[in-house]
Write a protein that holds these residues in place. Structure first.
Motif, mmCIF file in Angstrom:
data_model
loop_
_atom_site.group_PDB
_atom_site.id
_atom_site.type_symbol
_atom_site.label_atom_id
_atom_site.label_comp_id
_atom_site.label_asym_id
_atom_site.label_seq_id
_atom_site.Cartn_x
_atom_site.Cartn_y
_atom_site.Cartn_z
ATOM 1 N N TRP A 147 0.832 -1.226 0.162
ATOM 2 C CA TRP A 147 0.058 0.039 -0.057
ATOM 3 C C TRP A 147 0.788 1.384 -0.150
ATOM 4 N N ASP A 148 1.937 1.203 0.851
ATOM 5 C CA ASP A 148 2.858 2.305 1.051
ATOM 6 C C ASP A 148 3.558 2.760 -0.432
ATOM 7 N N MET A 149 3.733 1.809 -0.831
ATOM 8 C CA MET A 149 4.846 2.071 -2.118
ATOM 9 C C MET A 149 3.841 2.347 -3.117
ATOM 10 N N LEU A 150 2.618 2.073 -3.303
ATOM 11 C CA LEU A 150 1.610 2.213 -4.246
ATOM 12 C C LEU A 150 1.137 3.557 -3.831
ATOM 13 N N GLN A 151 0.812 3.809 -2.752
ATOM 14 C CA GLN A 151 0.465 5.487 -2.596
ATOM 15 C C GLN A 151 1.634 6.439 -2.896
ATOM 16 N N ALA A 152 2.829 6.110 -2.820
ATOM 17 C CA ALA A 152 3.896 7.113 -3.152
ATOM 18 C C ALA A 152 3.767 7.190 -4.686
ATOM 19 N N VAL A 153 3.875 5.973 -5.438
ATOM 20 C CA VAL A 153 3.886 6.064 -6.968
ATOM 21 C C VAL A 153 2.712 6.815 -7.395
ATOM 22 N N ASN A 154 1.548 6.698 -6.826
ATOM 23 C CA ASN A 154 0.093 7.383 -7.052
ATOM 24 C C ASN A 154 0.404 8.955 -6.946
ATOM 25 N N GLY A 158 0.275 11.506 -9.889
ATOM 26 C CA GLY A 158 -0.544 12.783 -9.930
ATOM 27 C C GLY A 158 0.272 14.153 -9.725
ATOM 28 N N GLU A 159 1.535 14.183 -9.401
ATOM 29 C CA GLU A 159 2.367 15.339 -9.794
ATOM 30 C C GLU A 159 2.965 15.496 -11.178
ATOM 31 N N GLY A 160 2.499 14.362 -11.986
ATOM 32 C CA GLY A 160 2.908 14.281 -13.715
ATOM 33 C C GLY A 160 4.245 13.915 -13.652
ATOM 34 N N ALA A 161 4.862 13.169 -12.701
ATOM 35 C CA ALA A 161 6.247 12.324 -12.922
ATOM 36 C C ALA A 161 6.112 11.288 -14.268
ATOM 37 N N THR A 162 7.198 11.366 -14.711
ATOM 38 C CA THR A 162 7.375 10.459 -16.076
ATOM 39 C C THR A 162 8.470 9.343 -15.767
ATOM 40 N N ALA A 163 9.176 9.711 -14.957
ATOM 41 C CA ALA A 163 10.283 8.590 -14.367
ATOM 42 C C ALA A 163 10.382 8.705 -12.940
ATOM 43 N N ILE A 164 10.591 7.677 -12.243
ATOM 44 C CA ILE A 164 10.559 7.559 -11.024
ATOM 45 C C ILE A 164 12.128 7.331 -10.321
ATOM 46 N N THR A 165 12.570 8.205 -9.465
ATOM 47 C CA THR A 165 13.995 8.020 -8.910
ATOM 48 C C THR A 165 13.849 7.311 -7.525
ATOM 49 N N GLU A 166 14.878 6.809 -7.096
ATOM 50 C CA GLU A 166 14.435 6.121 -5.949
ATOM 51 C C GLU A 166 14.391 7.422 -4.570
ATOM 52 N N LEU A 169 10.796 8.416 -4.839
ATOM 53 C CA LEU A 169 9.746 7.380 -4.101
ATOM 54 C C LEU A 169 10.136 7.278 -2.555
ATOM 55 N N ALA A 170 11.204 7.209 -2.121
ATOM 56 C CA ALA A 170 11.468 7.023 -0.678
ATOM 57 C C ALA A 170 10.814 8.262 -0.176
ATOM 58 N N MET A 175 6.674 6.855 5.857
ATOM 59 C CA MET A 175 7.648 7.271 6.972
ATOM 60 C C MET A 175 8.749 7.756 6.558
ATOM 61 N N ALA A 176 8.784 8.867 5.369
ATOM 62 C CA ALA A 176 9.978 9.398 5.051
ATOM 63 C C ALA A 176 10.512 10.367 6.079
ATOM 64 N N TYR A 177 9.945 10.656 7.128
ATOM 65 C CA TYR A 177 10.415 11.412 8.186
ATOM 66 C C TYR A 177 11.532 10.722 9.010
ATOM 67 N N ALA A 178 11.783 9.473 8.963
ATOM 68 C CA ALA A 178 12.702 8.493 9.479
ATOM 69 C C ALA A 178 13.836 7.834 8.608
ATOM 70 N N PRO A 179 14.854 7.544 9.178
ATOM 71 C CA PRO A 179 15.887 6.787 8.487
ATOM 72 C C PRO A 179 15.337 5.217 8.395
ATOM 73 N N GLU A 180 15.985 4.652 7.579
ATOM 74 C CA GLU A 180 15.465 3.142 7.249
ATOM 75 C C GLU A 180 15.875 2.515 8.751
ATOM 76 N N PRO A 181 15.048 1.408 8.978
ATOM 77 C CA PRO A 181 15.209 0.559 10.384
ATOM 78 C C PRO A 181 16.594 0.021 10.360
ATOM 79 N N ASP A 182 17.429 0.345 11.368
ATOM 80 C CA ASP A 182 18.668 -0.580 11.594
ATOM 81 C C ASP A 182 18.396 -2.019 11.942
ATOM 82 N N LEU A 183 17.450 -2.207 12.771
ATOM 83 C CA LEU A 183 17.177 -3.303 13.269
ATOM 84 C C LEU A 183 15.759 -3.822 13.240
ATOM 85 N N PHE A 184 15.435 -4.895 12.518
ATOM 86 C CA PHE A 184 14.067 -5.384 12.503
ATOM 87 C C PHE A 184 13.911 -6.474 13.463
ATOM 88 N N ILE A 185 12.826 -6.559 14.380
ATOM 89 C CA ILE A 185 12.375 -7.659 15.348
ATOM 90 C C ILE A 185 11.370 -8.093 15.136
#
Ligand code: IPE
Ligand code: IPE
Ligand code: MG
Length: 249
Positions: A147-154, A158-166, A169-170, A175-185
């Motif tokens: 869901w998260d990746m799709l809402q980002a792409v959508n 909506g903004e008229g993007a023709t190519a998507i960069t990393e 999208l990120a 959760m763009a306000y946070a760094p990627e998790p270092d540890l997943f439990i």
């Protein structure tokens, strides 16, 4: 915005900056005690309090907890409504405590299926704690990585993007306000991601424990962090390329 682990090499610290947890095993915990499944969810809330405190003590900056997945709507209606009530009660009763502990609360997920009073409470809780500078506690509710990746792409479409960069999208993930998790439990013994943070877990260290979530505690959190400390995070490089302080041989 934070750098992505695949476009730049993140700084590695002894204490994970961001811990993301799949809190699993509540139902089994209850079943073992001949209690209804929901008793496990109730007990699980006290584990949340303990783990939040544990993260603050350790100096973790971001804690993200998977509370309800987009697939959890498939559960029996009684269990779903119990979980919704538990979430609503927690939003009503816990937020002042979080606020007095300087915690910033964020809720990520698709809010469209929540009752309006839950959405109002989420907005109020986020606003109340928005200026806090301590631990950032994110609750993933009606959340799914797809869901998260799709809402980002959508958004980008909506903004008229023709190519998507990393980076683009990120930057639009919820959760763009946070760094990627270092540890997943993940507690509860299953070794799977269950549609949690699919994009951001690319280079997270994975830690699985058989402990059921209601039995997880500060000590168990410490064990997970200890395991994390022993990992060599190479991000594609060879061990020899790492600074001596980050080598684990
Ligand atoms: C995790 O515990 C809590 C939620 C998914 C809301 P479970 O309810 O999945 O517990 P088990 O896996 O059935 O034991
Ligand atoms: C994952 O747990 C979701 C949450 C903890 C909120 P589940 O218990 O729903 O996961 P699966 O379905 O067993 O993979
Ligand atoms: Mg489960």
């Amino acid at each position: 915005m934070f750098g992505s682990s695949t476009s730049s090499i993140p700084e590695v610290r002894p204490v994970p900056r961001h811990i993301a947890i799949i809190m699993d095993g509540n139902g089994r915990w209850a079943k073992k005690r001949f209690l209804p499944r929901v008793a496990g969810h109730k007990k699980g809330l006290s584990t949340v309090r303990e783990v939040v405190a544990g993260c603050q003590e350790l100096g973790v900056e971001y804690l993200t907890l998977f509370a309800f997945s987009t697939e959890n709507w498939r559960r029996p209606p009684d269990e779903v409504s119990f979980l919704m009530d538990l979430f609503l009660n927690a939003l009503e009763n816990e937020v002042e405590k979080l606020h007095s502990n300087d915690i910033r609360l964020k809720v990520i997920g698709d809010r469209s299926r929540f009752a309006p009073r839950i959405v109002e409470r989420i907005d109020a809780a986020e606003a109340r704690t928005a200026a806090n500078g301590g631990l950032v506690l994110t609750i993933a509710a009606d959340y799914g990585g797809r869901w998260d990746m799709l809402q980002a792409v959508n958004q980008m479409i909506g903004e008229g993007a023709t190519a998507i960069t990393e980076e683009a999208l990120a930057g639009r993930l919820s959760m763009a306000y946070a760094p990627e998790p270092d540890l997943f439990i993940r507690t509860g013994g299953e070794q799977r991601i269950s549609n949690f943070l699919l994009w951001q877990l690319a280079y997270s260290e994975l830690y699985f424990t058989d402990l059921l979530w209601p039995d997880f505690d500060k000590r168990a959190l410490g064990d997970a962090v200890q395991s994390y400390r022993c990992r060599e995070r190479r991000f594609g490089r060879t061990s020899e390329q790492l600074p001596a302080s980050l080598r684990r041989d």
